[in-house]
Design an enzyme around this catalytic site. Structure first.
Site, PDB file in Angstrom:
ATOM      1  N   CYS A  27       0.689  -1.258   0.133  1.00  0.00           N
ATOM      2  CA  CYS A  27       0.022   0.441  -0.511  1.00  0.00           C
ATOM      3  C   CYS A  27       0.659   1.525   0.364  1.00  0.00           C
ATOM      4  O   CYS A  27       1.896   0.914   0.641  1.00  0.00           O
ATOM      5  CB  CYS A  27      -1.073  -0.090   1.482  1.00  0.00           C
ATOM      6  SG  CYS A  27      -1.741  -0.703   1.419  1.00  0.00           S
ATOM      7  N   ASN A 132      -1.137   1.547   5.579  1.00  0.00           N
ATOM      8  CA  ASN A 132       0.107   0.862   4.714  1.00  0.00           C
ATOM      9  C   ASN A 132      -0.014   0.611   6.106  1.00  0.00           C
ATOM     10  O   ASN A 132       0.738   0.925   7.332  1.00  0.00           O
ATOM     11  CB  ASN A 132       0.652   2.069   3.786  1.00  0.00           C
ATOM     12  CG  ASN A 132       2.089   1.649   4.068  1.00  0.00           C
ATOM     13  OD1 ASN A 132       3.458   1.720   3.785  1.00  0.00           O
ATOM     14  ND2 ASN A 132       2.016  -0.014   3.977  1.00  0.00           N
ATOM     15  N   GLY A 133       0.398  -1.467   5.589  1.00  0.00           N
ATOM     16  CA  GLY A 133       0.936  -2.221   6.654  1.00  0.00           C
ATOM     17  C   GLY A 133      -0.135  -3.050   7.244  1.00  0.00           C
ATOM     18  O   GLY A 133      -0.873  -3.385   6.083  1.00  0.00           O
ATOM     19  N   TYR A 272      14.472  -1.557  -2.032  1.00  0.00           N
ATOM     20  CA  TYR A 272      14.305  -2.345  -3.153  1.00  0.00           C
ATOM     21  C   TYR A 272      12.421  -1.118  -3.251  1.00  0.00           C
ATOM     22  O   TYR A 272      11.607  -1.232  -3.940  1.00  0.00           O
ATOM     23  CB  TYR A 272      13.245  -3.603  -3.075  1.00  0.00           C
ATOM     24  CG  TYR A 272      12.243  -4.097  -3.978  1.00  0.00           C
ATOM     25  CD1 TYR A 272      12.319  -4.129  -5.320  1.00  0.00           C
ATOM     26  CD2 TYR A 272      10.884  -4.896  -3.474  1.00  0.00           C
ATOM     27  CE1 TYR A 272      11.395  -4.142  -6.079  1.00  0.00           C
ATOM     28  CE2 TYR A 272      10.230  -5.014  -5.053  1.00  0.00           C
ATOM     29  CZ  TYR A 272      10.406  -4.385  -6.224  1.00  0.00           C
ATOM     30  OH  TYR A 272       9.480  -5.409  -7.623  1.00  0.00           O
TER      31      TYR A 272
END
Ligand code: SF4
Length: 496
Positions: A27, A132-133, A272
């Site tokens: 996300c 997000n997570g 990344y």
């Protein structure tokens, strides 16, 4: 609240069947307060965060006349949130948004109801959240909430936050959010909004990123700084681990609602996930990746004619390797930038062409050469094998893989899609066995200490108190993944 959702399944190509051998961030979140047409800025921010999730996106806005409005769509931001028709349904000076990734295969097809932001209509007024997570005790929380009468609309772990807020007796929405998030375990960077407030929160360990920016008289919250750049916002600072900021027209309040803990930011963001033009912890992601390449060259030198990146994510590390080793850098593999939109419905035959559709070898360059290939990670190893075959088919004399992360031997439970442990090549094979399996002349990964040095920890990893989350490499989870343990996941033993 009115909304413009399209309840349709995602197009098959959006799940990107050609890129299933990478870990995937799930996300990206973005929010703006205090600027006209805030939703347009959010759309631009989400576009810059598209690498964090390509499957679907959503925006919620608030305007005194129109109230809360939302639009959620499958697909890229550029295809959904650029038309006047959609954007004029999202008026106001306050908006938040979310992009998500989800695998279509092993997790089941995503429904539009799983697409964030989620909205809750409380007695105190409405609130929307984008997360997000990953909540590592979501199953247990959900079970408890359902037993007490909560009715879930989605299959997402993030919806627990809305239900916990609904049950809280807090007098304000930020109070309720604090109380809800104190019950949640795992990793969360949350951007939320009420009618008058933009709220940003990071979990106590700060596993996932979240930054604050200033735009005109207003503010923005974003997963990464690259999304502040696109809207012309100035980077102010990172939201601290365990901090909640509540932003109104009057300014910013900072709260610390959780028990203090030592920060454990995700080290893989440096390797990344984050975009190379973002800044993390005051460090340029690009420079860190170049440092990783330099460290790799120091740790694992090899005689060769050229250093080639596996594009695009291996590029900065390959440049670093080349600088350190003195071996020329070359674009031995060319990426087709337009992959993904070419085939509306990939046939089985096209699917089998796999990586060739995305990457092509620069034959004239490779023929007869000893090639060092630099990639960011090896997950299942399927792509690495295919790339090696392509390079050998093109007539390379030798192929040496250098990997810019340590062996990925453990799944991530903090918001990154990882295969089950037994599917991870490094979980079942030694480095030598992996080299044999991939069929390359040599294979070397950066050491965990080398990676820590590359992110600025001169002494390497502190084994007694690691400075980052590195669980996917070390198997040492900073937050016990309790749902997973209940479901039979075995933590690392002393012998491993
Ligand atoms: S387990 Fe790996 S990918 Fe997941 S948060 Fe930790 S370092 Fe990042």
């Amino acid at each position: 609240m009115t909304h413009a959702d399209l309840d349709q399944s995602p197009e098959p190509w959006l799940t990107n069947p050609f890129d299933d051998d990478k870990l995937k961030e799930e996300c990206g979140v973005f929010g703006v307060i205090g600027t006209a047409e805030a939703a347009n800025f959010v759309a631009l921010g989400l576009h810059a965060l598209q690498h964090r999730g390509q499957e679907a996106g959503g925006i919620v806005s608030y305007d005194a006349d129109a109230g809360f409005q939302q639009a959620r769509r499958f697909g890229y931001v550029r295809d959904n949130f650029t038309s006047h028709k959609v954007m004029e349904t999202l008026p106001g000076e306050l908006a938040i948004g979310h992009v998500r990734y989800s695998t279509a295969g092993n997790k089941g097809q995503t429904a539009i109801r799983d697409v964030q932001p989620f909205f809750g209509d409380f007695s105190l007024g409405g609130a929307a959240i984008a997360h997000n997570g990953n909540i590592t005790n979501a199953e247990a929380l959900r079970k408890e909430l359902v037993e007490r009468g909560s009715i879930f609309q989605s299959s997402s772990d993030s919806e627990c936050i809305i239900h916990l807020m609904a049950r809280s007796m807090g007098r304000t929405i930020p109070d309720r959010m604090e109380e809800a998030l104190r019950k949640v375990e795992g990793a969360f960077s949350v951007v939320a909004m009420t009618r008058t407030k933009l709220i940003g929160v990071r979990d106590p360990l700060g596993v996932r990123p979240l930054v604050l920016g200033k735009i005109g008289d207003g503010y923005a919250l974003s997963s990464e700084t690259c999304a502040l750049d696109i809207i012309g916002a100035e980077f102010v600072r990172e939201i601290e681990p365990g901090e909640m900021v509540v932003i109104t027209n009057k300014g910013i309040e900072s709260h610390h609602p959780f028990r203090p803990a030592k920060s454990r930011f995700c080290i893989f963001e440096h390797v990344y996930f984050s975009r190379p033009d973002s800044i993390l912890g005051g460090r340029s992601v690009y420079e860190t990746r170049e440092n990783i390449g330099r460290e790799l060259a120091k740790e694992s030198p090899v005689e060769a004619d050229m250093v080639c990146p596996v594009p695009d994510s291996g590029t900065p590390a390959a440049i670093g390797y080349s600088i350190q080793s003195g071996i020329p850098y070359a674009m031995g593999i060319i990426r087709n930038q337009y992959m993904g939109r070419t085939f509306i419905e990939p046939t089985e035959q096209i699917r089998n062409m796999g990586v060739r559709l995305k990457l092509n070898v620069n034959r004239a360059l490779i023929k007869g050469k000893r090639v060092i290939l630099v990639d960011d990670s090896v997950v299942r190893g399927t792509t690495s094998r295919k790339i090696k075959e392509m390079i050998l088919d093109a007539g390379a004399a030798e192929v040496h893989f250098r990997i810019a992360s340590p062996p990925t031997a453990w799944p991530c439970f903090y918001g990154v899609d990882t295969p089950q442990r037994e599917k991870l090549l490094a979980a079942t094979m030694s480095e030598d066995e992996m080299r044999e399996h991939l069929g390359v002349d040599s294979l070397k990964f950066i050491s965990l200490d080398g990676l820590y040095r590359a992110v600025g920890e001169a002494q390497g990893r502190n084994p007694k108190s690691p400075q980052y989350c590195d669980a996917c490499f070390s198997g040492e989870y900073p937050v016990a993944p309790s749902d997973q343990i209940t479901n039979g996941f075995e933590l690392k033993t002393a012998a491993e």
